[in-house]
Design a protein around this motif. Structure first.
Motif, PDB file in Angstrom:
ATOM      1  N   PRO A 104       0.827  -1.218   0.000  1.00  0.00           N
ATOM      2  CA  PRO A 104       0.000   0.000   0.000  1.00  0.00           C
ATOM      3  C   PRO A 104       0.853   1.255   0.000  1.00  0.00           C
ATOM      4  O   PRO A 104       1.923   1.299   0.605  1.00  0.00           O
ATOM      5  CB  PRO A 104      -0.802  -0.127   1.302  1.00  0.00           C
ATOM      6  N   GLY A 105       0.382   2.276  -0.692  1.00  0.00           N
ATOM      7  CA  GLY A 105       1.110   3.531  -0.748  1.00  0.00           C
ATOM      8  C   GLY A 105       2.159   3.548  -1.833  1.00  0.00           C
ATOM      9  O   GLY A 105       2.700   2.512  -2.222  1.00  0.00           O
ATOM     10  N   ALA A 106       2.449   4.747  -2.334  1.00  0.00           N
ATOM     11  CA  ALA A 106       3.445   4.881  -3.392  1.00  0.00           C
ATOM     12  C   ALA A 106       4.860   4.683  -2.878  1.00  0.00           C
ATOM     13  O   ALA A 106       5.731   4.176  -3.590  1.00  0.00           O
ATOM     14  CB  ALA A 106       3.313   6.267  -4.038  1.00  0.00           C
ATOM     15  N   VAL A 107       5.097   5.061  -1.622  1.00  0.00           N
ATOM     16  CA  VAL A 107       6.423   4.915  -1.007  1.00  0.00           C
ATOM     17  C   VAL A 107       6.289   3.947   0.165  1.00  0.00           C
ATOM     18  O   VAL A 107       5.675   4.275   1.184  1.00  0.00           O
ATOM     19  CB  VAL A 107       6.968   6.271  -0.509  1.00  0.00           C
ATOM     20  N   PRO A 108       6.826   2.727   0.071  1.00  0.00           N
ATOM     21  CA  PRO A 108       6.611   1.737   1.141  1.00  0.00           C
ATOM     22  C   PRO A 108       7.456   2.013   2.376  1.00  0.00           C
ATOM     23  O   PRO A 108       8.592   2.468   2.285  1.00  0.00           O
ATOM     24  CB  PRO A 108       7.029   0.421   0.480  1.00  0.00           C
ATOM     25  N   GLY A 127       2.541   2.563   3.766  1.00  0.00           N
ATOM     26  CA  GLY A 127       3.292   3.411   2.857  1.00  0.00           C
ATOM     27  C   GLY A 127       2.608   4.745   2.697  1.00  0.00           C
ATOM     28  O   GLY A 127       1.461   4.930   3.119  1.00  0.00           O
ATOM     29  N   LEU A 128       3.312   5.687   2.096  1.00  0.00           N
ATOM     30  CA  LEU A 128       2.787   7.034   1.886  1.00  0.00           C
ATOM     31  C   LEU A 128       2.242   7.183   0.477  1.00  0.00           C
ATOM     32  O   LEU A 128       2.873   6.756  -0.501  1.00  0.00           O
ATOM     33  CB  LEU A 128       3.883   8.071   2.112  1.00  0.00           C
ATOM     34  N   ASP A 129       1.069   7.822   0.394  1.00  0.00           N
ATOM     35  CA  ASP A 129       0.542   8.224  -0.898  1.00  0.00           C
ATOM     36  C   ASP A 129       1.231   9.504  -1.348  1.00  0.00           C
ATOM     37  O   ASP A 129       1.942  10.157  -0.580  1.00  0.00           O
ATOM     38  CB  ASP A 129      -0.966   8.436  -0.808  1.00  0.00           C
ATOM     39  N   ASP A 130       0.979   9.896  -2.583  1.00  0.00           N
ATOM     40  CA  ASP A 130       1.612  11.097  -3.117  1.00  0.00           C
ATOM     41  C   ASP A 130       1.207  12.360  -2.363  1.00  0.00           C
ATOM     42  O   ASP A 130       1.951  13.334  -2.340  1.00  0.00           O
ATOM     43  CB  ASP A 130       1.266  11.248  -4.608  1.00  0.00           C
ATOM     44  N   ASP A 131       0.018  12.351  -1.749  1.00  0.00           N
ATOM     45  CA  ASP A 131      -0.431  13.533  -1.020  1.00  0.00           C
ATOM     46  C   ASP A 131       0.005  13.520   0.442  1.00  0.00           C
ATOM     47  O   ASP A 131      -0.398  14.385   1.229  1.00  0.00           O
ATOM     48  CB  ASP A 131      -1.955  13.664  -1.103  1.00  0.00           C
ATOM     49  N   ALA A 133      -0.617  11.170   2.752  1.00  0.00           N
ATOM     50  CA  ALA A 133      -1.455  10.368   3.636  1.00  0.00           C
ATOM     51  C   ALA A 133      -0.881   8.960   3.761  1.00  0.00           C
ATOM     52  O   ALA A 133      -0.196   8.460   2.855  1.00  0.00           O
ATOM     53  CB  ALA A 133      -2.884  10.306   3.117  1.00  0.00           C
ATOM     54  N   LEU A 134      -1.154   8.315   4.890  1.00  0.00           N
ATOM     55  CA  LEU A 134      -0.654   6.967   5.157  1.00  0.00           C
ATOM     56  C   LEU A 134      -1.695   5.929   4.771  1.00  0.00           C
ATOM     57  O   LEU A 134      -2.863   6.032   5.145  1.00  0.00           O
ATOM     58  CB  LEU A 134      -0.321   6.817   6.642  1.00  0.00           C
ATOM     59  N   ARG A 135      -1.266   4.957   4.018  1.00  0.00           N
ATOM     60  CA  ARG A 135      -2.104   3.778   3.751  1.00  0.00           C
ATOM     61  C   ARG A 135      -1.533   2.614   4.547  1.00  0.00           C
ATOM     62  O   ARG A 135      -0.321   2.435   4.589  1.00  0.00           O
ATOM     63  CB  ARG A 135      -2.107   3.424   2.265  1.00  0.00           C
ATOM     64  N   TYR A 136      -2.386   1.838   5.172  1.00  0.00           N
ATOM     65  CA  TYR A 136      -1.881   0.669   5.883  1.00  0.00           C
ATOM     66  C   TYR A 136      -2.831  -0.511   5.731  1.00  0.00           C
ATOM     67  O   TYR A 136      -4.023  -0.350   5.457  1.00  0.00           O
ATOM     68  CB  TYR A 136      -1.616   0.985   7.353  1.00  0.00           C
ATOM     69  N   ARG A 137      -2.257  -1.681   5.879  1.00  0.00           N
ATOM     70  CA  ARG A 137      -2.996  -2.929   5.703  1.00  0.00           C
ATOM     71  C   ARG A 137      -2.507  -3.940   6.726  1.00  0.00           C
ATOM     72  O   ARG A 137      -1.303  -4.187   6.831  1.00  0.00           O
ATOM     73  CB  ARG A 137      -2.778  -3.463   4.288  1.00  0.00           C
ATOM     74  N   PHE A 138      -3.436  -4.515   7.493  1.00  0.00           N
ATOM     75  CA  PHE A 138      -3.108  -5.594   8.424  1.00  0.00           C
ATOM     76  C   PHE A 138      -3.449  -6.929   7.773  1.00  0.00           C
ATOM     77  O   PHE A 138      -4.558  -7.106   7.265  1.00  0.00           O
ATOM     78  CB  PHE A 138      -3.902  -5.453   9.726  1.00  0.00           C
ATOM     79  N   ALA A 154      -5.140   6.935   6.304  1.00  0.00           N
ATOM     80  CA  ALA A 154      -5.191   7.905   7.394  1.00  0.00           C
ATOM     81  C   ALA A 154      -4.493   9.180   6.977  1.00  0.00           C
ATOM     82  O   ALA A 154      -3.331   9.157   6.566  1.00  0.00           O
ATOM     83  CB  ALA A 154      -4.538   7.334   8.648  1.00  0.00           C
ATOM     84  N   ALA A 155      -5.197  10.311   7.083  1.00  0.00           N
ATOM     85  CA  ALA A 155      -4.589  11.595   6.760  1.00  0.00           C
ATOM     86  C   ALA A 155      -3.572  11.964   7.832  1.00  0.00           C
ATOM     87  O   ALA A 155      -3.735  11.640   9.002  1.00  0.00           O
ATOM     88  CB  ALA A 155      -5.666  12.674   6.671  1.00  0.00           C
ATOM     89  N   GLY A 156      -2.498  12.610   7.420  1.00  0.00           N
ATOM     90  CA  GLY A 156      -1.502  13.063   8.383  1.00  0.00           C
ATOM     91  C   GLY A 156      -0.487  12.007   8.754  1.00  0.00           C
ATOM     92  O   GLY A 156       0.331  12.229   9.634  1.00  0.00           O
ATOM     93  N   ALA A 157      -0.500  10.856   8.104  1.00  0.00           N
ATOM     94  CA  ALA A 157       0.498   9.801   8.338  1.00  0.00           C
ATOM     95  C   ALA A 157       0.542   9.376   9.797  1.00  0.00           C
ATOM     96  O   ALA A 157       1.601   9.210  10.386  1.00  0.00           O
ATOM     97  CB  ALA A 157       1.878  10.259   7.878  1.00  0.00           C
ATOM     98  N   LEU A 158      -0.633   9.170  10.427  1.00  0.00           N
ATOM     99  CA  LEU A 158      -0.695   8.704  11.801  1.00  0.00           C
ATOM    100  C   LEU A 158      -0.479   7.208  11.860  1.00  0.00           C
ATOM    101  O   LEU A 158      -0.899   6.473  10.962  1.00  0.00           O
ATOM    102  CB  LEU A 158      -2.055   9.055  12.414  1.00  0.00           C
ATOM    103  N   ARG A 159       0.156   6.746  12.930  1.00  0.00           N
ATOM    104  CA  ARG A 159       0.351   5.308  13.097  1.00  0.00           C
ATOM    105  C   ARG A 159      -0.972   4.638  13.427  1.00  0.00           C
ATOM    106  O   ARG A 159      -1.806   5.198  14.139  1.00  0.00           O
ATOM    107  CB  ARG A 159       1.342   5.046  14.232  1.00  0.00           C
ATOM    108  N   PRO A 160      -1.209   3.402  12.949  1.00  0.00           N
ATOM    109  CA  PRO A 160      -2.428   2.687  13.301  1.00  0.00           C
ATOM    110  C   PRO A 160      -2.489   2.390  14.800  1.00  0.00           C
ATOM    111  O   PRO A 160      -1.472   2.336  15.480  1.00  0.00           O
ATOM    112  CB  PRO A 160      -2.313   1.387  12.489  1.00  0.00           C
ATOM    113  N   ASP A 161      -3.689   2.195  15.315  1.00  0.00           N
ATOM    114  CA  ASP A 161      -3.861   1.877  16.732  1.00  0.00           C
ATOM    115  C   ASP A 161      -3.128   0.592  17.095  1.00  0.00           C
ATOM    116  O   ASP A 161      -3.130  -0.379  16.346  1.00  0.00           O
ATOM    117  CB  ASP A 161      -5.351   1.713  17.066  1.00  0.00           C
ATOM    118  N   GLY A 162      -2.516   0.601  18.268  1.00  0.00           N
ATOM    119  CA  GLY A 162      -1.867  -0.606  18.768  1.00  0.00           C
ATOM    120  C   GLY A 162      -0.431  -0.767  18.348  1.00  0.00           C
ATOM    121  O   GLY A 162       0.240  -1.684  18.795  1.00  0.00           O
TER     122      GLY A 162
END
Length: 253
Positions: A104-108, A127-131, A133-138, A154-162
């Motif tokens: 996920p994301g353009a930059v892993p 990974g980070l999208d071009d804008d 934002a953080l994409r994540y997958r469990f 998630a906007a702002g590249a926040l870490r997922p819960d946990g």
């Protein structure tokens, strides 16, 4: 009758011995999977970006989350960041691919591990999208199969819960002079999940870094989530491996 009875007794003894051996063999600790093992299972030209050992089934680490750069097609200079999960098949005693998808994301980012249920862990790919934002997958296990448990943006590249943020990386530098490894210290203390970068400086003869097989491999170096004492060996062409320089890494609780 005596012969038949004796044969049954022998067969029962063999069965019990086989069962006992299986009970001892089944929960045995899987061997650590390495980046070289993974590269052997990927197309030529691939590279491993990160590797994290997991306990997806709640037992001792028998799975690995990997982010790999795989060529778009044979011989291509363009690559596809790919999220992979490998599971240890206890019957064949080999690691096998259990999950594969574009990262996920353009930059892993480096692969990571997060809580699933109880003592089970899930693989985290992000990974980070071009804008920005953080994409994540469990990715976790459901009925013995690796499946996507949750996927979000998630906007702002926040870490997922946990998933606690990793402490800043520590850089350990060394130089090779006259075939001897020189460094200011041979002991490094880290916190759990804190990356360690091993950097050669000042030129000199080539050297090879041999990390403890229990380390995770992340883009910024090596990491361990479990407190303990670990070793990293530095081998040069002037010394045999058994006489290599040893860096002691202490991961404190």
């Amino acid at each position: 009758m005596k012969t038949a009875t004796k044969s049954k007794a022998v067969f029962a003894g063999i069965s019990l011995a086989g069962l006992a051996a299986a009970v001892l063999w089944w929960p045995s600790v899987p061997p650590p999977i390495t980046a070289n093992q993974i590269l052997a299972m990927l197309p030529p030209g691939s590279s491993v970006h990160s590797l994290v050992r997991l306990e997806m089934d709640g037992r001792r680490p028998a799975e690995a989350a990997v982010v790999a750069r795989i060529p778009s097609y044979p011989g291509s200079r363009e690559y596809v960041p790919t999220a992979l999960v490998y599971r240890y098949a206890r019957l064949s005693r080999r690691y096998r691919e259990a999950y594969r998808a574009p990262s996920p994301g353009a930059v892993p980012f480096s692969a990571d591990a997060g809580p699933a249920t109880g003592s089970r862990e899930a693989a985290l790919f992000s990974g980070l999208d071009d804008d920005g934002a953080l994409r994540y997958r469990f990715v976790g296990l459901t009925r013995g199969r690796a499946v996507v448990l949750r996927e979000a943006r998630a906007a702002g590249a926040l870490r997922p819960d946990g998933i606690p943020p990793a402490p800043p990386a520590v850089v350990w530098r060394y130089a090779v002079r006259g075939g001897t490894v020189l460094a200011r210290t041979s002991v490094v203390r880290l916190r759990p999940r804190q990356p360690l970068r091993v950097v050669a400086v000042g030129g000199g003869p080539a050297s090879v870094v041999l990390p403890d097989s229990r380390f995770d491999v992340v883009e910024s170096g090596y990491r361990q989530r479990t407190p303990g004492t670990y070793r990293i060996r530095i081998v040069t062409g002037f010394t045999p491996p058994e006489a290599a320089y040893v860096l002691t890494v202490i991961v404190e609780p």
